[in-house]
Write a protein that holds these residues in place. Structure first.
Motif, PDB file in Angstrom:
ATOM      1  N   TRP A   1     -13.592   7.243   7.609  1.00 53.56           N
ATOM      2  CA  TRP A   1     -13.464   6.953   6.238  1.00 53.56           C
ATOM      3  C   TRP A   1     -13.118   8.275   5.515  1.00 53.56           C
ATOM      4  O   TRP A   1     -12.171   8.089   4.422  1.00 53.56           O
ATOM      5  CB  TRP A   1     -14.872   6.862   5.622  1.00 53.56           C
ATOM      6  CG  TRP A   1     -15.378   5.287   5.640  1.00 53.56           C
ATOM      7  CD1 TRP A   1     -16.308   4.804   6.568  1.00 53.56           C
ATOM      8  CD2 TRP A   1     -14.900   4.199   4.857  1.00 53.56           C
ATOM      9  NE1 TRP A   1     -16.216   3.328   6.453  1.00 53.56           N
ATOM     10  CE2 TRP A   1     -15.450   2.972   5.323  1.00 53.56           C
ATOM     11  CE3 TRP A   1     -13.981   4.235   3.761  1.00 53.56           C
ATOM     12  CZ2 TRP A   1     -15.359   1.785   4.668  1.00 53.56           C
ATOM     13  CZ3 TRP A   1     -13.646   2.957   3.324  1.00 53.56           C
ATOM     14  CH2 TRP A   1     -14.321   1.680   3.843  1.00 53.56           C
ATOM     15  N   SER A   2     -13.384   9.510   5.958  1.00 52.68           N
ATOM     16  CA  SER A   2     -12.934  10.786   5.239  1.00 52.68           C
ATOM     17  C   SER A   2     -11.304  10.826   5.467  1.00 52.68           C
ATOM     18  O   SER A   2     -10.469  11.225   4.475  1.00 52.68           O
ATOM     19  CB  SER A   2     -13.487  11.981   5.818  1.00 52.68           C
ATOM     20  OG  SER A   2     -14.911  12.038   5.670  1.00 52.68           O
TER      21      SER A   2
ATOM     22  N   VAL B   1       0.957  -1.138   0.121  1.00 50.72           N
ATOM     23  CA  VAL B   1      -0.061  -0.023  -0.125  1.00 50.72           C
ATOM     24  C   VAL B   1       1.018   1.169  -0.054  1.00 50.72           C
ATOM     25  O   VAL B   1       1.478   1.745   1.240  1.00 50.72           O
ATOM     26  CB  VAL B   1      -1.024   0.082   1.046  1.00 50.72           C
ATOM     27  CG1 VAL B   1      -1.712   1.389   1.118  1.00 50.72           C
ATOM     28  CG2 VAL B   1      -1.918  -1.085   1.173  1.00 50.72           C
ATOM     29  N   GLY B   2       1.135   1.777  -1.036  1.00 52.37           N
ATOM     30  CA  GLY B   2       1.937   3.072  -1.539  1.00 52.37           C
ATOM     31  C   GLY B   2       3.450   2.506  -0.888  1.00 52.37           C
ATOM     32  O   GLY B   2       3.841   1.572  -1.574  1.00 52.37           O
ATOM     33  N   PRO B   3       4.201   3.090  -0.107  1.00 54.26           N
ATOM     34  CA  PRO B   3       5.537   2.888   0.163  1.00 54.26           C
ATOM     35  C   PRO B   3       5.757   1.731   1.072  1.00 54.26           C
ATOM     36  O   PRO B   3       7.013   1.451   1.319  1.00 54.26           O
ATOM     37  CB  PRO B   3       5.849   4.440   0.717  1.00 54.26           C
ATOM     38  CG  PRO B   3       4.737   4.967   1.279  1.00 54.26           C
ATOM     39  CD  PRO B   3       3.738   4.480   0.493  1.00 54.26           C
TER      40      PRO B   3
ATOM     41  N   TYR C   1      -5.956  10.367   3.190  1.00 54.80           N
ATOM     42  CA  TYR C   1      -4.646   9.746   3.033  1.00 54.80           C
ATOM     43  C   TYR C   1      -4.405   9.016   1.940  1.00 54.80           C
ATOM     44  O   TYR C   1      -3.164   9.368   1.112  1.00 54.80           O
ATOM     45  CB  TYR C   1      -4.560   8.675   4.202  1.00 54.80           C
ATOM     46  CG  TYR C   1      -3.204   7.796   4.377  1.00 54.80           C
ATOM     47  CD1 TYR C   1      -2.109   8.186   4.883  1.00 54.80           C
ATOM     48  CD2 TYR C   1      -3.385   6.654   3.582  1.00 54.80           C
ATOM     49  CE1 TYR C   1      -0.850   7.627   4.647  1.00 54.80           C
ATOM     50  CE2 TYR C   1      -1.851   5.863   3.590  1.00 54.80           C
ATOM     51  CZ  TYR C   1      -0.908   6.215   4.428  1.00 54.80           C
ATOM     52  OH  TYR C   1       0.197   5.367   4.273  1.00 54.80           O
ATOM     53  N   LEU C   2      -5.220   8.285   1.271  1.00 47.92           N
ATOM     54  CA  LEU C   2      -4.989   7.649  -0.034  1.00 47.92           C
ATOM     55  C   LEU C   2      -4.649   8.617  -0.986  1.00 47.92           C
ATOM     56  O   LEU C   2      -3.857   8.312  -2.140  1.00 47.92           O
ATOM     57  CB  LEU C   2      -6.080   6.615  -0.175  1.00 47.92           C
ATOM     58  CG  LEU C   2      -6.261   5.468   0.485  1.00 47.92           C
ATOM     59  CD1 LEU C   2      -7.786   4.753   0.344  1.00 47.92           C
ATOM     60  CD2 LEU C   2      -5.331   4.570   0.511  1.00 47.92           C
ATOM     61  N   ILE C   3      -5.552   9.552  -1.190  1.00 50.59           N
ATOM     62  CA  ILE C   3      -5.384  10.586  -2.361  1.00 50.59           C
ATOM     63  C   ILE C   3      -4.098  11.330  -2.336  1.00 50.59           C
ATOM     64  O   ILE C   3      -3.301  11.424  -3.063  1.00 50.59           O
ATOM     65  CB  ILE C   3      -6.362  11.665  -2.320  1.00 50.59           C
ATOM     66  CG1 ILE C   3      -7.669  10.947  -2.586  1.00 50.59           C
ATOM     67  CG2 ILE C   3      -6.196  12.809  -3.348  1.00 50.59           C
ATOM     68  CD1 ILE C   3      -8.847  12.032  -2.425  1.00 50.59           C
TER      69      ILE C   3
END
Length: 258
Positions: free
Chosen positions: A128-129, A38-40, A134-136
């Motif tokens: 959730w927000s 997940v990402g780095p 974080y994902l964006i």
């Protein structure tokens, strides 16, 4: 006699679920399947069977699956050792936090059911927000890295898909299973953080300086280094935990109602 048979059947059900979920947790722990990029960072999903067992069958089942998870953590640290493996020989690091996962997950689930839908909705919306933000943010960072050829296209695509999947699961789980998904989502978050904070907290208390030295950090900044590891691992693991636990638990509950 009928009551006794019912009790026996109930006990056998719990034992069966403990065995199945414990086996899944062991397989995840002994193979690369238990880690998702997940990402780095890599997010572990080895704790997820513990959370599922606790939500579906109660804290005892969750705790027992956690024991199995912890035992296989010790086995893995012996059979596939790394520089930090010795810390997992200690049951206070490898087993105790995993037992607590089932307990905290279950009581979070029960507490939120009693708290009422409005409060639960507010809390889960905030969670959730935060996840989406974080994902964006992570996607934007990876997009810049892709433009400078620091990462591959598949990593960028995976991050983008994770945002879409998170949005879809969040929308459909709330739309179709409003009264159940909220408690499940937050229980998954709490269970995941129990694992991350519990393990790293015990490492900090018992092996802090040694752990930081072995991982190439500054031994004078033990607290900050371990906190950085907790944030880097805890957030991705919470995201993956929310997605998988919500999907599995709600799917099982929906099937049981038919």
């Amino acid at each position: 006699m009928i009551k006794q048979n019912s009790k026996t059947s109930f006990s056998l059900r719990k034992l069966t679920i403990i065995g199945v979920l414990g086996a899944i947790s062991a397989i995840l722990g002994m193979t690369p399947i238990g880690f998702i990029p997940v990402g780095p960072t890599n997010a572990t999903i080895m704790h997820i069977p513990v959370i599922i067992g606790a939500i579906l069958e109660g804290p005892v089942v969750g705790a027992m699956v956690g024991v199995i998870f912890g035992i296989f953590s010790i086995i893995r640290s012996i059979t596939a050792p790394t520089v930090i493996s010795p810390v997992f020989y200690n049951p206070l690091v490898s087993i105790l936090p995993r037992v607590l996962i089932g307990i905290t997950s279950y009581y979070t689930f029960i507490t939120l059911k009693k708290a009422g839908k409005r409060l639960s909705t507010i809390v889960v919306t905030l969670v959730w927000s935060g996840v989406i933000v974080y994902l964006i943010r992570n996607f934007v960072i990876q997009l810049n890295s892709y433009n400078t050829n620091e990462i591959g296209l598949w990593q960028l695509v995976f991050s983008g898909l994770l945002i879409i999947i998170t949005l879809l699961i969040g929308y459909f789980s709330y739309k179709k299973f409003k009264e159940q998904s909220i408690e499940v989502v937050l229980s998954a978050v709490v269970g995941t953080l129990t694992n991350t904070v519990g393990v790293l907290g015990m490492i900090y208390l018992l092996y802090g300086k040694w752990f930081v030295e072995k991982t190439g950090g500054n031994p004078e900044m033990v607290g900050k280094t371990i906190l950085g590891v907790a944030i880097a691992n805890g957030i991705p693991e919470a995201i993956v935990g929310m997605l998988i636990v919500t999907s599995v638990v709600i799917g099982i509950k929906r099937t049981d109602k038919r």
